[in-house]
Scaffold this motif. Structure first.
Motif, PDB file in Angstrom:
ATOM      1  N   CYS A  13      58.790  36.091  -0.735  1.00 27.99           N
ATOM      2  CA  CYS A  13      58.970  35.955  -2.174  1.00 27.99           C
ATOM      3  C   CYS A  13      57.682  35.470  -2.822  1.00 27.99           C
ATOM      4  O   CYS A  13      56.718  35.103  -2.151  1.00 27.99           O
ATOM      5  CB  CYS A  13      60.125  35.007  -2.505  1.00 27.99           C
ATOM      6  SG  CYS A  13      59.814  33.300  -2.076  1.00 27.99           S
ATOM      7  N   ALA A  24      60.536  35.070  -7.496  1.00 27.10           N
ATOM      8  CA  ALA A  24      60.988  36.462  -7.390  1.00 27.10           C
ATOM      9  C   ALA A  24      60.914  36.930  -5.940  1.00 27.10           C
ATOM     10  O   ALA A  24      59.941  36.631  -5.241  1.00 27.10           O
ATOM     11  CB  ALA A  24      60.142  37.367  -8.272  1.00 27.10           C
ATOM     12  N   SER A  27      61.366  42.081  -2.677  1.00 33.58           N
ATOM     13  CA  SER A  27      62.157  43.310  -2.803  1.00 33.58           C
ATOM     14  C   SER A  27      62.406  43.707  -4.266  1.00 33.58           C
ATOM     15  O   SER A  27      62.774  44.840  -4.544  1.00 33.58           O
ATOM     16  CB  SER A  27      63.492  43.156  -2.081  1.00 33.58           C
ATOM     17  OG  SER A  27      64.240  42.098  -2.651  1.00 33.58           O
ATOM     18  N   GLU A  28      62.203  42.794  -5.206  1.00 36.07           N
ATOM     19  CA  GLU A  28      62.396  43.069  -6.635  1.00 36.07           C
ATOM     20  C   GLU A  28      61.114  43.549  -7.309  1.00 36.07           C
ATOM     21  O   GLU A  28      61.114  43.840  -8.506  1.00 36.07           O
ATOM     22  CB  GLU A  28      62.920  41.832  -7.353  1.00 36.07           C
ATOM     23  CG  GLU A  28      64.331  41.446  -6.964  1.00 36.07           C
ATOM     24  CD  GLU A  28      65.343  42.505  -7.383  1.00 36.07           C
ATOM     25  OE1 GLU A  28      65.281  42.974  -8.532  1.00 36.07           O
ATOM     26  OE2 GLU A  28      66.198  42.864  -6.558  1.00 36.07           O
ATOM     27  N   VAL A  30      58.467  45.854  -8.729  1.00 35.47           N
ATOM     28  CA  VAL A  30      58.472  47.228  -9.227  1.00 35.47           C
ATOM     29  C   VAL A  30      57.064  47.814  -9.203  1.00 35.47           C
ATOM     30  O   VAL A  30      56.865  48.943  -8.788  1.00 35.47           O
ATOM     31  CB  VAL A  30      59.031  47.295 -10.668  1.00 35.47           C
ATOM     32  CG1 VAL A  30      58.922  48.691 -11.238  1.00 35.47           C
ATOM     33  CG2 VAL A  30      60.458  46.796 -10.711  1.00 35.47           C
ATOM     34  N   PHE A  44      58.473  42.770 -12.073  1.00 29.98           N
ATOM     35  CA  PHE A  44      59.660  42.566 -11.241  1.00 29.98           C
ATOM     36  C   PHE A  44      60.910  42.960 -12.006  1.00 29.98           C
ATOM     37  O   PHE A  44      61.001  42.738 -13.219  1.00 29.98           O
ATOM     38  CB  PHE A  44      59.789  41.096 -10.833  1.00 29.98           C
ATOM     39  CG  PHE A  44      58.751  40.631  -9.857  1.00 29.98           C
ATOM     40  CD1 PHE A  44      58.978  40.708  -8.491  1.00 29.98           C
ATOM     41  CD2 PHE A  44      57.548  40.121 -10.303  1.00 29.98           C
ATOM     42  CE1 PHE A  44      58.018  40.281  -7.597  1.00 29.98           C
ATOM     43  CE2 PHE A  44      56.581  39.690  -9.418  1.00 29.98           C
ATOM     44  CZ  PHE A  44      56.817  39.770  -8.054  1.00 29.98           C
ATOM     45  N   ASN A  45      61.907  43.511 -11.281  1.00 33.63           N
ATOM     46  CA  ASN A  45      63.207  43.798 -11.887  1.00 33.63           C
ATOM     47  C   ASN A  45      63.878  42.519 -12.353  1.00 33.63           C
ATOM     48  O   ASN A  45      64.399  42.454 -13.458  1.00 33.63           O
ATOM     49  CB  ASN A  45      64.134  44.503 -10.886  1.00 33.63           C
ATOM     50  CG  ASN A  45      63.865  45.974 -10.802  1.00 33.63           C
ATOM     51  OD1 ASN A  45      63.634  46.632 -11.796  1.00 33.63           O
ATOM     52  ND2 ASN A  45      63.889  46.495  -9.584  1.00 33.63           N
ATOM     53  N   THR A  46      63.897  41.516 -11.483  1.00 32.01           N
ATOM     54  CA  THR A  46      64.528  40.232 -11.802  1.00 32.01           C
ATOM     55  C   THR A  46      63.681  39.097 -11.253  1.00 32.01           C
ATOM     56  O   THR A  46      62.903  39.286 -10.308  1.00 32.01           O
ATOM     57  CB  THR A  46      65.940  40.113 -11.200  1.00 32.01           C
ATOM     58  OG1 THR A  46      65.852  40.220  -9.780  1.00 32.01           O
ATOM     59  CG2 THR A  46      66.873  41.180 -11.735  1.00 32.01           C
ATOM     60  N   ALA A  47      63.853  37.944 -11.841  1.00 35.05           N
ATOM     61  CA  ALA A  47      63.193  36.727 -11.366  1.00 35.05           C
ATOM     62  C   ALA A  47      64.156  35.563 -11.599  1.00 35.05           C
ATOM     63  O   ALA A  47      65.073  35.654 -12.419  1.00 35.05           O
ATOM     64  CB  ALA A  47      61.873  36.511 -12.097  1.00 35.05           C
ATOM     65  N   ARG A  82      58.556  37.989 -20.155  1.00 32.81           N
ATOM     66  CA  ARG A  82      59.669  38.930 -19.964  1.00 32.81           C
ATOM     67  C   ARG A  82      59.686  39.879 -21.147  1.00 32.81           C
ATOM     68  O   ARG A  82      59.536  39.478 -22.302  1.00 32.81           O
ATOM     69  CB  ARG A  82      61.004  38.186 -19.870  1.00 32.81           C
ATOM     70  CG  ARG A  82      62.184  39.141 -19.627  1.00 32.81           C
ATOM     71  CD  ARG A  82      63.512  38.457 -19.422  1.00 32.81           C
ATOM     72  NE  ARG A  82      63.837  37.600 -20.544  1.00 32.81           N
ATOM     73  CZ  ARG A  82      64.137  36.306 -20.436  1.00 32.81           C
ATOM     74  NH1 ARG A  82      64.144  35.717 -19.270  1.00 32.81           N
ATOM     75  NH2 ARG A  82      64.427  35.604 -21.517  1.00 32.81           N
ATOM     76  N   LYS A  97      62.685  43.338 -17.775  1.00 30.29           N
ATOM     77  CA  LYS A  97      61.891  43.068 -16.578  1.00 30.29           C
ATOM     78  C   LYS A  97      60.897  41.930 -16.839  1.00 30.29           C
ATOM     79  O   LYS A  97      60.623  41.572 -17.977  1.00 30.29           O
ATOM     80  CB  LYS A  97      61.184  44.320 -16.105  1.00 30.29           C
ATOM     81  CG  LYS A  97      62.170  45.376 -15.579  1.00 30.29           C
ATOM     82  CD  LYS A  97      61.463  46.599 -15.071  1.00 30.29           C
ATOM     83  CE  LYS A  97      62.377  47.578 -14.394  1.00 30.29           C
ATOM     84  NZ  LYS A  97      63.535  47.993 -15.145  1.00 30.29           N
TER      85      LYS A  97
END
Length: 130
Positions: A13, A24, A27-28, A30, A44-47, A82, A97
């Motif tokens: 991470c 994050a 794997s998230e 992008v 990142f998709n999510t954090a 964001r 994102k």
């Protein structure tokens, strides 16, 4: 006030450079193809473990966006922003994102014995935003 809750991420991470709070999961991730005012940045998709500042319109190299700066919720170090809204149709994929600036985070990769070790990544990037 109670004890603060921080989400713990399994595996590799990205974490706050100042306090190593997880932000994050790898794997998230992008894209590594972003630039910020401090150099490279990752999308990142999510954090997790983030506090958000106020929303504001900001002109970036890819057009006008509504963004909010994000901070590590543990130490309040600014770590990125964001995307709340993209006005350009081609930029809509960014909405919701999170950008984490490479200068503000460390790459944590747990070793086999359970200890975390920080790593550099050596990836080359090209500019996209800021």
């Amino acid at each position: 006030m109670g004890r603060p809750f921080y989400e713990w991420l399994e595996g590799r991470c990205y974490a706050c450079k100042m306090c190593h709070c997880n932000l994050a999961a790898a794997s998230e991730l992008v894209s590594r193809q972003f630039h910020s005012k401090h150099g490279r940045a990752y999308l990142f998709n999510t954090a997790v473990n983030l506090a958000a500042g106020p929303k504001e319109e900001r002109m970036m190299t890819t057009g006008l966006h509504v963004v909010c700066d994000v901070y590590c919720s543990k130490c309040m170090w600014p770590v990125g922003w964001r995307y709340e809204l993209a006005y350009e149709k081609s930029q809509k994929y960014k909405e919701g994102k999170v950008i984490l600036e490479r200068a503000c985070v460390v790459d944590l990769n747990p070793s086999e014995d359970g200890e975390e070790c920080c790593e550099g990544d050596g990836f080359e990037t090209e500019s996209d935003d800021y």
